[in-house]
Design a protein around this motif. Structure first.
Motif, mmCIF file in Angstrom:
data_model
loop_
_atom_site.group_PDB
_atom_site.id
_atom_site.type_symbol
_atom_site.label_atom_id
_atom_site.label_comp_id
_atom_site.label_asym_id
_atom_site.label_seq_id
_atom_site.Cartn_x
_atom_site.Cartn_y
_atom_site.Cartn_z
ATOM 1 N N GLU A 1 19.709 -2.817 -3.582
ATOM 2 C CA GLU A 1 21.051 -3.410 -3.632
ATOM 3 C C GLU A 1 21.046 -4.838 -3.083
ATOM 4 O O GLU A 1 21.660 -5.742 -3.643
ATOM 5 C CB GLU A 1 22.043 -2.572 -2.810
ATOM 6 N N ILE A 2 20.323 -5.010 -1.953
ATOM 7 C CA ILE A 2 20.249 -6.340 -1.318
ATOM 8 C C ILE A 2 19.574 -7.321 -2.278
ATOM 9 O O ILE A 2 20.022 -8.460 -2.445
ATOM 10 C CB ILE A 2 19.432 -6.269 0.003
ATOM 11 N N VAL A 3 18.472 -6.866 -2.907
ATOM 12 C CA VAL A 3 17.734 -7.734 -3.827
ATOM 13 C C VAL A 3 18.637 -8.142 -5.003
ATOM 14 O O VAL A 3 18.708 -9.319 -5.369
ATOM 15 C CB VAL A 3 16.448 -7.036 -4.329
ATOM 16 N N ALA A 4 19.376 -7.176 -5.562
ATOM 17 C CA ALA A 4 20.263 -7.476 -6.700
ATOM 18 C C ALA A 4 21.367 -8.459 -6.288
ATOM 19 O O ALA A 4 21.675 -9.403 -7.023
ATOM 20 C CB ALA A 4 20.877 -6.185 -7.245
ATOM 21 N N ILE A 5 21.938 -8.246 -5.106
ATOM 22 C CA ILE A 5 23.006 -9.140 -4.618
ATOM 23 C C ILE A 5 22.454 -10.553 -4.411
ATOM 24 O O ILE A 5 23.048 -11.543 -4.854
ATOM 25 C CB ILE A 5 23.615 -8.591 -3.297
ATOM 26 N N MET A 6 21.298 -10.660 -3.756
ATOM 27 C CA MET A 6 20.709 -11.983 -3.499
ATOM 28 C C MET A 6 20.375 -12.695 -4.806
ATOM 29 O O MET A 6 20.636 -13.892 -4.957
ATOM 30 C CB MET A 6 19.448 -11.842 -2.642
ATOM 31 N N MET A 7 19.804 -11.947 -5.764
ATOM 32 C CA MET A 7 19.446 -12.545 -7.056
ATOM 33 C C MET A 7 20.694 -13.043 -7.782
ATOM 34 O O MET A 7 20.724 -14.157 -8.308
ATOM 35 C CB MET A 7 18.726 -11.516 -7.940
ATOM 36 N N ALA A 8 21.733 -12.198 -7.810
ATOM 37 C CA ALA A 8 22.963 -12.575 -8.529
ATOM 38 C C ALA A 8 23.590 -13.817 -7.891
ATOM 39 O O ALA A 8 24.034 -14.734 -8.591
ATOM 40 C CB ALA A 8 23.947 -11.406 -8.522
ATOM 41 N N GLN A 9 23.592 -13.861 -6.564
ATOM 42 C CA GLN A 9 24.205 -15.002 -5.880
ATOM 43 C C GLN A 9 23.410 -16.282 -6.118
ATOM 44 O O GLN A 9 23.979 -17.355 -6.296
ATOM 45 C CB GLN A 9 24.353 -14.686 -4.379
ATOM 46 N N ALA B 1 17.223 14.210 1.646
ATOM 47 C CA ALA B 1 16.485 15.444 1.357
ATOM 48 C C ALA B 1 14.983 15.169 1.236
ATOM 49 O O ALA B 1 14.170 16.059 1.486
ATOM 50 C CB ALA B 1 17.014 16.089 0.080
ATOM 51 N N ILE B 2 14.601 13.946 0.861
ATOM 52 C CA ILE B 2 13.168 13.645 0.760
ATOM 53 C C ILE B 2 12.689 12.826 1.957
ATOM 54 O O ILE B 2 11.586 12.305 1.965
ATOM 55 C CB ILE B 2 12.807 12.939 -0.567
ATOM 56 N N GLY B 3 13.553 12.672 2.976
ATOM 57 C CA GLY B 3 13.105 12.056 4.221
ATOM 58 C C GLY B 3 13.582 10.639 4.480
ATOM 59 O O GLY B 3 13.333 10.084 5.544
ATOM 60 N N PHE B 4 14.274 10.004 3.506
ATOM 61 C CA PHE B 4 14.777 8.657 3.773
ATOM 62 C C PHE B 4 15.985 8.747 4.696
ATOM 63 O O PHE B 4 16.662 9.775 4.777
ATOM 64 C CB PHE B 4 15.163 7.943 2.465
ATOM 65 N N ASP B 5 16.247 7.656 5.381
ATOM 66 C CA ASP B 5 17.303 7.608 6.385
ATOM 67 C C ASP B 5 18.458 6.765 5.844
ATOM 68 O O ASP B 5 18.249 5.630 5.437
ATOM 69 C CB ASP B 5 16.716 6.965 7.659
ATOM 70 N N GLU B 6 19.662 7.322 5.849
ATOM 71 C CA GLU B 6 20.829 6.569 5.379
ATOM 72 C C GLU B 6 21.461 5.728 6.480
ATOM 73 O O GLU B 6 22.298 4.883 6.201
ATOM 74 C CB GLU B 6 21.873 7.545 4.813
ATOM 75 N N PRO C 1 24.564 3.526 -1.321
ATOM 76 C CA PRO C 1 24.069 2.553 -0.336
ATOM 77 C C PRO C 1 23.879 3.167 1.048
ATOM 78 O O PRO C 1 24.650 4.034 1.464
ATOM 79 C CB PRO C 1 25.166 1.482 -0.296
ATOM 80 N N CYS C 2 22.834 2.706 1.750
ATOM 81 C CA CYS C 2 22.609 3.106 3.139
ATOM 82 C C CYS C 2 23.568 2.315 4.027
ATOM 83 O O CYS C 2 24.370 1.514 3.540
ATOM 84 C CB CYS C 2 21.154 2.819 3.527
ATOM 85 N N ALA C 3 23.458 2.485 5.332
ATOM 86 C CA ALA C 3 24.344 1.777 6.265
ATOM 87 C C ALA C 3 24.265 0.262 6.061
ATOM 88 O O ALA C 3 25.292 -0.421 6.022
ATOM 89 C CB ALA C 3 23.967 2.150 7.696
ATOM 90 N N MET C 4 23.050 -0.263 5.899
ATOM 91 C CA MET C 4 22.883 -1.715 5.724
ATOM 92 C C MET C 4 23.494 -2.200 4.407
ATOM 93 O O MET C 4 24.225 -3.196 4.370
ATOM 94 C CB MET C 4 21.386 -2.064 5.756
ATOM 95 N N CYS C 5 23.191 -1.481 3.323
ATOM 96 C CA CYS C 5 23.661 -1.912 2.009
ATOM 97 C C CYS C 5 25.173 -1.737 1.875
ATOM 98 O O CYS C 5 25.817 -2.444 1.100
ATOM 99 C CB CYS C 5 22.913 -1.171 0.906
#
Ligand SMILES: [Zn+2]
Length: 201
Positions: free
Chosen positions: A87-95, A146-151, A119-123
């Protein structure tokens, strides 16, 4: 006197080489939520297959013409930066492409962020500051967890919080397919990075 770049590194964010080739084969517009989700889910899948990052894809679309403004994929490991979520990459690219820090600036059409996973907390924060007017999500945060990533520490009522800021939220578009990409990633022993789940380990 040394210039700043002699003391501190310059930071360049570059999308993987396969993305322009892939996008060339895509239609000019993506008129439905499903079509836009299909595109970003395919980006998430290809990002694993090409070995360029984690199992997440996103895109900023014009909400009037349904054209893709900028794609994003997770680049955390290849960029060596924990903040380069799709999400961050897409936002930065679009801007960068539009030459503005605000995708909601006067004179711009409304923009939509479509992401293969909630989106996670940061996104979530980045979505608020980006200027997008719409958010569309595929897999749920619990599918990533469920697969171990942290939101991260996200408010329970994050959807309401965005709506109150004038950002519409749609979830569960193509959820099953997007969640399957996450499952495939761990089954292929993909690394689950930066996921301390609140522990200091
Ligand atoms: Zn994120």
């Amino acid at each position: 006197m040394n210039s700043t770049s002699q003391i501190f590194p310059q930071f360049q964010l570059e999308l993987p080489q396969w993305i322009p080739d892939f996008l060339q084969q895509q239609p000019a517009t993506f008129p439905t939520h499903e079509a836009r989700m299909e595109l970003v889910t395919t980006l998430s899948k290809l990002n694993i297959e090409q070995g360029t990052g984690g199992p997440f894809g996103a895109g900023i679309f014009r909400a009037d013409t349904y054209q893709l403004v900028a794609p994003g994929v997770n680049l955390v490991m290849s960029s060596g930066s924990s903040i380069t979520h799709a999400e961050i990459v897409a936002i930065m690219m679009a801007q960068q492409m539009l030459g503005s820090h605000d995708l909601g600036a006067a004179g711009f059409p409304p923009h939509e962020l479509v992401t293969s996973c909630e989106p996670c907390a940061m996104c979530l924060g980045a979505t608020c500051w980006s200027g997008v007017r719409h958010l569309v999500c595929g897999a749920r945060g619990c599918d990533a967890e469920a697969i171990g990533f942290d939101e991260g520490p996200k408010p329970q009522d994050w959807r309401t919080a965005l709506e109150q800021r004038g950002i519409t939220v749609i979830v569960d578009i193509g959820r099953q397919k997007a969640a399957q990409v996450l499952k495939n990633y761990v089954e292929q022993n993909g690394e689950v990075y930066n996921s301390r789940q609140g522990t200091s380990e």
